[in-house]
Design a protein around this motif. Structure first.
Motif, mmCIF file in Angstrom:
data_model
loop_
_atom_site.group_PDB
_atom_site.id
_atom_site.type_symbol
_atom_site.label_atom_id
_atom_site.label_comp_id
_atom_site.label_asym_id
_atom_site.label_seq_id
_atom_site.Cartn_x
_atom_site.Cartn_y
_atom_site.Cartn_z
ATOM 1 N N GLN A 199 0.822 -1.207 0.000
ATOM 2 C CA GLN A 199 0.000 0.000 0.000
ATOM 3 C C GLN A 199 0.853 1.253 0.000
ATOM 4 N N SER A 200 1.954 1.231 0.729
ATOM 5 C CA SER A 200 2.766 2.444 0.736
ATOM 6 C C SER A 200 3.432 2.649 -0.624
ATOM 7 N N TYR A 203 1.131 4.602 -3.065
ATOM 8 C CA TYR A 203 1.239 6.055 -2.925
ATOM 9 C C TYR A 203 2.157 6.640 -3.995
ATOM 10 N N TYR A 204 3.257 5.927 -4.253
ATOM 11 C CA TYR A 204 4.256 6.446 -5.189
ATOM 12 C C TYR A 204 3.973 6.082 -6.646
ATOM 13 N N GLU A 208 1.564 11.534 -7.230
ATOM 14 C CA GLU A 208 1.089 11.818 -5.876
ATOM 15 C C GLU A 208 1.008 13.304 -5.566
ATOM 16 N N ILE B 11 4.877 8.118 4.963
ATOM 17 C CA ILE B 11 4.067 7.323 4.025
ATOM 18 C C ILE B 11 3.907 5.879 4.498
ATOM 19 N N ILE B 77 -5.436 9.736 0.122
ATOM 20 C CA ILE B 77 -4.032 10.150 0.169
ATOM 21 C C ILE B 77 -3.131 9.068 -0.420
ATOM 22 N N ILE B 78 -3.335 7.839 0.033
ATOM 23 C CA ILE B 78 -2.485 6.749 -0.465
ATOM 24 C C ILE B 78 -2.789 6.482 -1.938
#
Lengths: 231, 231
Positions: A199-200, A203-204, A208, B11, B77-78
């Motif tokens: 999941q993190s 984000y990338y 973003e 993050i 956000i993610i």
DNA sequence: TAGATTGTTAATCGATTAACAATC
DNA sequence: TAGATTGTTAATCGATTAACAATC
């Protein structure tokens, strides 16, 4: 200065240095500089030198580090000089994969038993191990001197299993369950929750900056396009 | 201040907050304070408030955070507000386990294809997916809009696979291979090398102070027992 | 209004980077 | 000796923690 507490970040880099040294020794490379280790590892040469210096002076000024010597030192530092026995709690997909993986690939670690509560899994063979019922955990921890254990069961069962293994002497846990385990002082837990990692990363995986900017400033086009040009 | 670069550590904590909020919403808990979130997550209340504040003001002074609202915000956000399609490269033990695991457990991520070079594995069924030959990778990346990929193949093959997926638009890689992958600027790699995790745990599984001390000072009993009392 | 808890600024802490003397 | 590279100290950077005014 003899024994300042060495930080987790330093300890996490040691196995990476070891992996590289394993390869170098295998390829008969005798000496390596911190600069070259930097290229291989992605850490800076300064950081590598500093990390190693916490444990002693292993290099030779002017020529670098002897690979075989440094490898031996790191093995001793981590505590890999004798094979570490571990157990895997949970014989589901992940537990099975990790058992097979470690049994075949890792020269420093031995999975000596796999456990599960599910009666259907008991006696299932994984590599050459038969899955054992959870009741056997204390017995095996004692007989094999287990200090390290892998937890690969659902979150709702993970704390109970943790309490059990810790009660019987386990000092370090690699936890794959998506839960924060409570352990007494002196017991170490590393979380390897793959969902969190994935999941993190997500984000990338998209623009973003744009997304976050929109979130903060609403649909204000000026603001969001302005910040999008940054970075 | 609109778009400072938010650090990786922040993050990485977001999915953990999300996991807790998922549970709270399921349990019909409506409000939660940073203090309570701290208890659940193990991070300090100050850190949680600061982390969230990077993205906006989501709480209510005096009463805390609305769980459903904060959950939605973190999902946005993610970037989990639409399911993320991913592919798994490598249908060995680990690739198979991860495919099954994600397919069944993760509401935010979908594994849409699994690939392998080994002809014996092609067409093997994992959950409801047939393992596909590596040649299909570009086609699937394109048709499914893949931005995130899991690499579960041996180290010697990992860089080549990385180059291929990156060339076709993958932006984030969860790498299980024991190797440092080179990727161009803008592509993110998270390493989930389980051997590294396990080895660094072993460091903590025995009386490390004693061991390190012995390493530095030789067998000098005075020194090693002295430092052993510290910490 | 009083109590609680956020959002944010300032202070502290720790880790990384830079610099360089020591020395092979 | 000159060149190279370590080991270590000092400077910088970034992240965490503490403090507190804002405000529900």
């Amino acid at each position: 200065m003899p024994d300042q507490n060495i930080s987790k970040s330093v300890i996490k880099r040691l196995p990476i240095y070891l992996r590289i040294l394993d390869q170098l020794v295998r390829r008969d490379v005798e000496m390596i500089s911190s600069k070259e280790l930097s290229n291989e590892s992605g850490f800076t040469a300064e950081q590598i030198r500093k990390d190693l210096a916490y444990f002693g002076a292993f290099g030779t000024r002017g020529s670098g580090y002897n690979t075989a010597f440094l490898r031996e030192k790191i093995i001793k530092i981590i505590g890999l000089d004798s094979k570490t026995n571990t157990i895997v709690i949970g014989a589901g997909n992940l537990g099975t994969a990790l058992t097979r993986y470690n049994l075949t690939k890792n020269p420093y670690v031995d999975v000596v038993a796999v456990f599960d509560k599910d009666p259907n899994l008991i006696s299932k063979e994984i590599h050459h191990l038969k899955v054992q019922p959870a009741e056997n955990i204390p017995k095996i921890i004692k007989s094999k001197g287990i200090k390290v254990c892998l937890i690969c069961i659902p979150a709702y069962a993970a704390q109970e299993a943790t309490d059990l293994v810790v009660e019987h002497g386990v000092k370090a846990i690699l936890n794959f369950a998506p839960i924060k385990l409570s352990v007494p002082e002196g017991v170490h837990v590393h979380n390897a929750d793959l969902t969190i990692e994935l999941q993190s990363l997500i984000y990338y995986s998209s623009a973003e900056e744009e997304r976050i900017s929109r979130l903060k400033h609403g649909k204000n086009e000026d603001e969001s396009s302005k910040s999008f040009t940054r970075e």
